[in-house]
Motif scaffolding. Structure first.
Motif, PDB file in Angstrom:
ATOM      1  N   VAL A   1     -12.841 -19.285  33.204  1.00  0.00           N
ATOM      2  CA  VAL A   1     -12.432 -18.680  34.621  1.00  0.00           C
ATOM      3  C   VAL A   1     -12.253 -17.001  34.523  1.00  0.00           C
ATOM      4  CG1 VAL A   1     -11.357 -19.186  36.914  1.00  0.00           C
ATOM      5  CG2 VAL A   1     -11.345 -20.982  34.984  1.00  0.00           C
ATOM      6  N   CYS A   2     -12.841 -16.347  35.488  1.00  0.00           N
ATOM      7  CA  CYS A   2     -12.196 -15.005  35.466  1.00  0.00           C
ATOM      8  C   CYS A   2     -10.979 -14.803  36.210  1.00  0.00           C
ATOM      9  CB  CYS A   2     -13.387 -14.197  36.305  1.00  0.00           C
ATOM     10  SG  CYS A   2     -12.930 -12.682  36.456  1.00  0.00           S
ATOM     11  N   ILE A   3      -9.863 -13.918  35.763  1.00  0.00           N
ATOM     12  CA  ILE A   3      -8.704 -14.046  36.274  1.00  0.00           C
ATOM     13  C   ILE A   3      -8.903 -12.920  37.334  1.00  0.00           C
ATOM     14  CG2 ILE A   3      -7.421 -15.029  34.326  1.00  0.00           C
ATOM     15  CD1 ILE A   3      -6.499 -11.873  33.938  1.00  0.00           C
ATOM     16  N   LYS A   4      -9.865 -12.295  37.606  1.00  0.00           N
ATOM     17  CA  LYS A   4     -10.059 -11.162  38.497  1.00  0.00           C
ATOM     18  C   LYS A   4     -10.626 -11.822  39.803  1.00  0.00           C
ATOM     19  CE  LYS A   4     -10.921  -6.299  38.118  1.00  0.00           C
ATOM     20  NZ  LYS A   4     -11.817  -5.643  37.124  1.00  0.00           N
ATOM     21  N   CYS A   5     -12.021 -12.366  39.572  1.00  0.00           N
ATOM     22  CA  CYS A   5     -12.884 -12.727  40.587  1.00  0.00           C
ATOM     23  C   CYS A   5     -12.911 -14.093  41.002  1.00  0.00           C
ATOM     24  CB  CYS A   5     -14.146 -11.808  40.542  1.00  0.00           C
ATOM     25  SG  CYS A   5     -15.348 -12.594  39.450  1.00  0.00           S
ATOM     26  N   GLY A   6     -12.316 -14.737  39.769  1.00  0.00           N
ATOM     27  CA  GLY A   6     -12.277 -16.292  39.972  1.00  0.00           C
ATOM     28  C   GLY A   6     -13.688 -16.892  39.707  1.00  0.00           C
TER      29      GLY A   6
ATOM     30  N   THR B   1     -15.820 -10.821  28.228  1.00  0.00           N
ATOM     31  CA  THR B   1     -15.219 -10.690  29.613  1.00  0.00           C
ATOM     32  C   THR B   1     -16.226 -11.044  30.796  1.00  0.00           C
ATOM     33  OG1 THR B   1     -16.211  -8.429  29.309  1.00  0.00           O
ATOM     34  CG2 THR B   1     -13.899  -8.561  29.128  1.00  0.00           C
ATOM     35  N   CYS B   2     -15.886 -11.297  31.972  1.00  0.00           N
ATOM     36  CA  CYS B   2     -16.444 -11.867  32.975  1.00  0.00           C
ATOM     37  C   CYS B   2     -17.839 -11.081  33.159  1.00  0.00           C
ATOM     38  CB  CYS B   2     -15.876 -11.779  34.366  1.00  0.00           C
ATOM     39  SG  CYS B   2     -16.625 -12.215  35.709  1.00  0.00           S
ATOM     40  N   PRO B   3     -19.111 -11.616  32.885  1.00  0.00           N
ATOM     41  CA  PRO B   3     -20.113 -11.131  33.176  1.00  0.00           C
ATOM     42  C   PRO B   3     -20.514 -10.649  34.523  1.00  0.00           C
ATOM     43  CG  PRO B   3     -20.576 -13.412  32.381  1.00  0.00           C
ATOM     44  CD  PRO B   3     -19.136 -13.242  32.805  1.00  0.00           C
ATOM     45  N   LYS B   4     -19.754 -11.021  35.583  1.00  0.00           N
ATOM     46  CA  LYS B   4     -19.935 -10.530  36.896  1.00  0.00           C
ATOM     47  C   LYS B   4     -19.106  -9.120  37.163  1.00  0.00           C
ATOM     48  CE  LYS B   4     -20.315 -13.401  40.895  1.00  0.00           C
ATOM     49  NZ  LYS B   4     -19.680 -14.777  41.694  1.00  0.00           N
ATOM     50  N   CYS B   5     -17.809  -9.215  36.757  1.00  0.00           N
ATOM     51  CA  CYS B   5     -16.878  -8.149  37.248  1.00  0.00           C
ATOM     52  C   CYS B   5     -16.375  -7.643  36.063  1.00  0.00           C
ATOM     53  CB  CYS B   5     -15.942  -8.667  38.351  1.00  0.00           C
ATOM     54  SG  CYS B   5     -14.478  -9.508  37.548  1.00  0.00           S
ATOM     55  N   GLY B   6     -16.610  -7.910  34.821  1.00  0.00           N
ATOM     56  CA  GLY B   6     -15.857  -7.526  33.702  1.00  0.00           C
ATOM     57  C   GLY B   6     -14.388  -7.830  33.456  1.00  0.00           C
ATOM     58  N   GLY B   7     -13.867  -8.951  34.508  1.00  0.00           N
ATOM     59  CA  GLY B   7     -12.548  -9.114  34.415  1.00  0.00           C
ATOM     60  C   GLY B   7     -12.400  -9.919  33.036  1.00  0.00           C
ATOM     61  N   ILE B   8     -10.979 -10.356  32.674  1.00  0.00           N
ATOM     62  CA  ILE B   8     -10.657 -11.010  31.696  1.00  0.00           C
ATOM     63  C   ILE B   8     -10.603 -12.499  31.817  1.00  0.00           C
ATOM     64  CG2 ILE B   8      -8.575 -11.761  30.049  1.00  0.00           C
ATOM     65  CD1 ILE B   8      -8.013  -8.750  30.036  1.00  0.00           C
TER      66      ILE B   8
HETATM   67 ZN   LIG Z   1     -14.897 -11.725  37.346  1.00  0.00          ZN
END
Ligand SMILES: [Zn+2]
Ligand SMILES: *Cc1c(COP(=O)(O)O)cnc(C)c1O
Length: 412
Positions: A9-14, A25-32
């Motif tokens: 799960v992305c801790i930034k965008c969910g 990292t998150c393929p969608k937003c680069g979040g961890i």
């Molecule tokens: Zn994300």
């Protein structure tokens, strides 16, 4: 297939992603990313009694809590199940009711980072990659080199020039390809990132790889089991990139969610005064911003932390206590631990230094029970150990001189 893992799960965008071995990292937003578990599955398949019967004295005894498929065979070095001591004399010295030390310097390459590196090697094997790379202040590097060597992987390791000799010696001994970068940890990290992209190596860089924290969280699982599931009031730990404190907190939350513990300790987050961007963010109530790397505790001299969000979450969610310590306080804590037979590197003793300071400042009540995590061994950095402990009596082989030296020192 990992039956216990639901997603990353992305801790930034969910956004939730399939937890494949190579995900970073998150393929969608680069979040961890954070590994999400099926706690019902864990509860059904693991009990405290079942654990007590397990012979495996390593971090892999907690398989149901770990993101590995179970088929992997690369578990060569005995990582984890490090010593856990009650130290009543130190508790009395510090003025608290109960103190325990979890000595993670007693790991194959002598730091807590072995937990993450052992995991990285297993995931690289699952991914079918034969070369692993990272940049590190030292211990991530030496632990990766050691764990990878045991499993027959090639490694490319980037360290800042300032890394202590003991750690660089480990790298060379384990046969890593070592690149010593004339620059800061930040510069080192950026160069490694570019090289990893260019050659497609498996990435063991802090924060980028969500599985590393899952390895580090085993320190929390062990503390819980070694305390017979009775949690302390506080756990003190040193903080650099923020993955260790993030992992500690993740482990505690996983245990809580799976019903293995019924309360969560508060975390004492310890950084060096000369490099405390994360604690400063909490103390000032502002976003973090970079800071100089001005401390002798090289393993936590991280001016641009790579895992700020998880670290800050860990402090906030646990109602944690940020404490910044001076180099003198770190050296003094090294001696305090030494007086109990525990040899810590500066960053390894920083947690204890912070605990000492927090007690002194009245931030922790005298009836508290505390676990202090020693994150690395003093043998890695003997120069600073000598700074803390001083020099021995040095004389010619002559009894008269010995008597004189004893008189001067008030010995005998
Ligand atoms: Zn994300
Ligand atoms: C890496 C390290 C830390 C801090 O861990 P982070 O994940 O960078 O916060 C503390 N102590 C030692 C000995 C370390 O090697």
């Amino acid at each position: 297939m990992m039956k216990n893992v639901i997603s990353a799960v992305c801790i930034k965008c969910g956004a939730e992603h399939e937890a494949i071995p190579t995900i970073t990292t998150c393929p969608k937003c680069g979040g961890i990313l954070d590994i999400k578990y099926d706690y019902h599955y864990i509860r059904k398949n693991l009990t405290k009694e079942k654990l007590a019967d397990r012979k495996d004295a390593s971090m892999w005894r907690y398989m149901e809590f770990l993101p590995v498929s179970g088929e992997s065979k690369v578990r060569k070095l005995r990582v984890g199940m490090s010593p856990f001591y009650e130290v009543p004399r130190l508790a009395e010295m510090l003025g608290i009711r109960r103190l325990y030390v979890k000595d993670d310097g007693i790991n194959p390459t002598a730091s807590l980072k072995d937990r993450a590196s052992a995991m990285a090697v297993v995931k690289a094997e699952e991914a079918g990659v034969s070369t692993i790379a990272c940049s590190s202040t030292g211990n991530a590097a030496s632990s990766l080199a050691g764990n990878a060597a045991a499993a027959g992987f090639e490694t490319y390791i980037f360290v800042p020039e300032r890394a202590p000799k003991g750690k660089v010696a480990q790298l060379m001994m384990f046969g890593a390809n070592v690149i010593s970068v004339r620059g800061s940890y930040e510069d080192t990290f950026e160069l490694s990132k570019e090289a990893i992209e260019r050659w497609g190596w498996y990435n063991r860089n802090a924060a980028i790889n969500p599985y590393l924290m899952e390895g580090k969280k085993t320190v929390a699982l062990e503390i819980a089991e070694q305390l017979n599931w009775e949690m302390p009031d506080y756990i003190a730990i040193s903080v650099g990139d923020g993955c260790t404190i993030g992992g500690l907190w993740k482990g505690l939350k996983d245990l809580y969610a799976a019903g293995f513990i019924d309360r969560l300790p508060r975390i004492i987050s310890v950084q060096a005064e000369g490099c405390c961007p994360l604690n400063r963010s909490i103390q000032e109530g502002k976003d973090w911003y970079p800071m100089e790397e001005n401390t002798l505790a090289d393993s936590i001299a991280v001016g641009v932390p790579r895992n700020p969000d998880k670290a800050l979450n860990a402090i906030r969610e646990s109602d944690g206590i940020p404490v910044n310590v001076s180099d003198e306080e770190i050296l003094s804590a090294m001696k305090t631990l030494g007086s109990a037979g525990i040899f810590a590197e500066p960053a390894g003793a920083a947690g204890t230094a912070g605990l000492k300071k927090a007690v002194g400042l009245g931030l922790i009540p005298a009836d508290a029970s505390v676990v202090s995590v020693v994150t690395g061994s003093g043998l890695k950095d003997v120069a600073n150990a000598m700074k803390a402990a001083g020099e021995p009596i040095s004389i010619e082989p002559d009894m008269a001189l010995l008597l004189e030296a004893f008189r001067n020192k008030g010995l005998k």
